[in-house]
Every structure is written in C-alpha cells, then in structure tokens.
Motif scaffolding. Structure first.
Motif, mmCIF file in Angstrom:
data_model
loop_
_atom_site.group_PDB
_atom_site.id
_atom_site.type_symbol
_atom_site.label_atom_id
_atom_site.label_comp_id
_atom_site.label_asym_id
_atom_site.label_seq_id
_atom_site.Cartn_x
_atom_site.Cartn_y
_atom_site.Cartn_z
ATOM 1 N N GLY A 132 -39.425 -7.270 -7.243
ATOM 2 C CA GLY A 132 -38.196 -7.313 -6.664
ATOM 3 C C GLY A 132 -38.378 -6.944 -5.053
ATOM 4 O O GLY A 132 -37.408 -6.569 -4.369
ATOM 5 N N ARG A 135 -35.522 -9.730 -1.554
ATOM 6 C CA ARG A 135 -34.450 -10.429 -2.141
ATOM 7 C C ARG A 135 -33.923 -11.693 -1.014
ATOM 8 O O ARG A 135 -33.982 -11.187 0.119
ATOM 9 C CB ARG A 135 -33.270 -9.500 -2.311
ATOM 10 C CG ARG A 135 -33.703 -8.720 -3.633
ATOM 11 C CD ARG A 135 -32.519 -7.578 -3.935
ATOM 12 N NE ARG A 135 -32.004 -6.826 -2.947
ATOM 13 C CZ ARG A 135 -32.507 -5.650 -2.647
ATOM 14 N NH1 ARG A 135 -33.622 -5.134 -3.502
ATOM 15 N NH2 ARG A 135 -32.251 -4.950 -1.517
ATOM 16 N N ASP A 188 -33.579 -14.994 -5.336
ATOM 17 C CA ASP A 188 -32.342 -14.704 -5.161
ATOM 18 C C ASP A 188 -31.902 -14.134 -6.748
ATOM 19 O O ASP A 188 -32.656 -14.145 -7.604
ATOM 20 C CB ASP A 188 -31.599 -15.821 -4.735
ATOM 21 C CG ASP A 188 -31.223 -17.049 -5.783
ATOM 22 O OD1 ASP A 188 -31.541 -16.892 -6.947
ATOM 23 O OD2 ASP A 188 -30.680 -18.163 -5.411
ATOM 24 N N GLU A 189 -30.627 -13.986 -6.782
ATOM 25 C CA GLU A 189 -30.075 -13.156 -8.214
ATOM 26 C C GLU A 189 -30.342 -14.102 -9.195
ATOM 27 O O GLU A 189 -30.321 -13.654 -10.432
ATOM 28 C CB GLU A 189 -28.618 -12.608 -8.066
ATOM 29 C CG GLU A 189 -27.805 -13.820 -7.669
ATOM 30 C CD GLU A 189 -27.453 -14.040 -6.122
ATOM 31 O OE1 GLU A 189 -26.530 -14.998 -6.031
ATOM 32 O OE2 GLU A 189 -28.345 -13.845 -5.320
#
Length: 305
Positions: A132, A135, A188-189
């Motif tokens: 991660g 982002r 992205d999420e």
C-alpha cells in the motif's frame, strides 16, 4: 585521469572534502529520482549504481524512484500501439496500463535492482502497489472552454496523482540495509492501477519520510539564467521571480514545482542535477560545488555541512 593513477594528495583532498558531508547525511534519507540519459548510457548507469552503493556503505539511506517513458514508448511501438500525449502526458487506456506495469514494475525496475546488486548493494524492487505504498486517484486535466463556460475536463485514462503514502515498508527495508527501488505506480481504493509522474512520486516520498534531501536527475545542467549560467542556492521567492519573468519555462517547470513543494513541506533541500555527468549523485552530495541547482526553504541557505 583515473582513481588508480591520481596523485595521493588529490585523493586525500577529495576524501577530506567529502568527510563533513558524509557526517551530515549519515543515517539520513536521500530520495533520488533516476531518469534521463543516466538510465540509457551504459557508463552513466554503472556510475549511478556505484554512487548508490557507496551512499549506503557510508551510512546514508538512499531511496530510488525511477521513470521509464522511452522504454514504455518503445514497447508500445513494437506491439503496434501508437502513443498519444495530451499536455505532455501519455493517454493510458487499460491495455497501455498493462504495458506500463510490465515495463516499469518489471523490466526497468529489475534492471536497476540488478545493476545495484552487481556493484555490491542489496536493492529491492517495489511498485507503489506493494504494501500500500502509493495511494492514487485518476488525474483530471482541464482545458479552458469558451468564455463564460466551465473548463473542459479531459480524460487521459490510467494516469494518476498521489493521494497518500504508507512508508512502513520502506522504513523496514532501510532498517535492514536494503536499498528500495520504486516504480511510480499507484493504486486507488478499488484496486485500479495508475501511472504517476516519477518526479511527483519522489517528491511525495521525500516529504513523507522527512528526507534530508531530494535529488531530481535531468538531462540539463540545472536552472540557467538568460545568459546560460547555472543558478544555485535559490529560495522560493527567487524561483518565483524566474518563473514570472519567463526565465523558467517549459519542461523545467514541473520539476521546479516538485522541488518547491518538497522543501515547503519539510525536506531540507532539493537539487535538480545534471544526470549526464558521471557520478553526479556523489558530486552533488559530497563536494562543495555540486553539479546542479539547489533549492532550499530560506532557513537552510546552502548545502554546506
């Protein structure tokens, strides 16, 4: 003249000049954006790798962020896909993004890792998707519309901008004496991948990590005045003046803005250096003269130890 046949007093002078800089940067993080001729010319590639290994050996924590635009363009051409650019950015559909990930996260990243390891380093290749780290969200470009109408929004696909960073993995690697090599790909999420400008990723990483220095390698000597003389030791007010009078323009503007944002947000200094010079990174870090344009926040007015 090579190191092997240099006079001993010259070697001693170089070491003495480097010593206070080694002391200053010991245990500090230096983020290096690697690109341009230094990624293509074989001699420059070898000198860059040796610079990074030496930095690590004397106690500095280097983090490399690399580009790869020419390599992406070359592979796209081989598979018969034309590259389209809008405002200097590659239009990146899903197929192109697959190529970007293969080239940046695979071919180019692993070549740099192998190069550093061949010279005695312990490099580890990452993309922003690992742990991660980066982002991202889709970057929206705008184009002015007719009078009294809202600007036109231009969709260039999987081109992103940084929305956040998690540096835990980099901190872990640094603590274990590894050298992180980061491909500028974010997610992205929803798990969608984005290609991000490597200068911007390097700047955000430097800010997140509280780096002592950000180094942006280019194919120019640095910021030049109207007579072609190299300028250095600039603060934000001086840089803004150069932008306003037109001295700074074109492709140098994004790099300068990246450097300004970094020093505005806690990085001690940012330098735009000439990557065409062999051992440019070491010369910038460990010599009084350096090889580029230093941009500082006004409080720290030089790169002196």
């Amino acid at each position: 003249m090579t190191a092997e046949n240099s006079p001993p007093n010259l070697v001693a002078h170089v070491l003495i000049e480097a010593l206070p800089y080694i002391r200053r940067f010991h245990s500090r993080t230096v983020v290096v954006k690697y690109g341009g001729n230094a990624m293509i010319d074989e001699t420059l590639k070898q000198s860059f790798a040796r610079d990074i290994v030496l930095m690590k050996l004397v106690g500095i924590n280097p983090i490399i962020v690399h580009g790869g635009g020419p390599q992406i363009g070359s592979l796209l051409k081989k598979i018969g896909k034309e590259s389209e650019f809008i405002q200097g950015m590659r239009v990146t559909d899903a197929e192109t993004m697959d190529v970007v990930e293969m080239v940046l996260g695979g071919l180019v990243n692993k070549e740099i890792v192998n190069l550093i390891n061949t010279h005695g380093g312990r490099a580890v290749g990452l993309s922003g998707k690992d742990g991660g780290l980066i982002r991202a969200q889709r970057l929206q470009l705008t184009r002015p519309g007719p009078a009294e109408q809202a600007p036109e929004i231009i969709d260039i696909g999987h081109v992103g901008e940084v929305t956040g960073m998690d540096s835990a993995l980099l901190t872990l690697l640094d603590g274990a004496d590894f050298i992180p090599v980061v491909a500028p790909i974010g997610v992205d999420e929803n798990g969608t991948s984005y290609n991000i400008n490597a200068d911007l990723v390097a700047g955000h990483l430097a800010q997140t990590l509280g780096a002592e220095k950000l180094i942006l390698m280019t194919n120019t000597a640095g910021i030049l005045d109207t007579q072609g003389n190299l300028l250095t030791g600039l603060d934000e007010a001086q840089v803004r003046a150069l932008i306003n009078d037109g001295t700074l323009h074109g492709g140098m503007l994004p790099k300068v803005e990246c450097a300004l944002q970094a020093v505005r947000n806690g990085v001690k200094a940012a330098t735009i250096i000439d990557g065409r010079v062999p051992h440019a990174v070491l010369l910038e870090l460990f010599t009084d003269s350096g090889v580029g344009t230093l941009i500082h926040n006004g409080a720290d007015r030089s790169s002196s130890p």
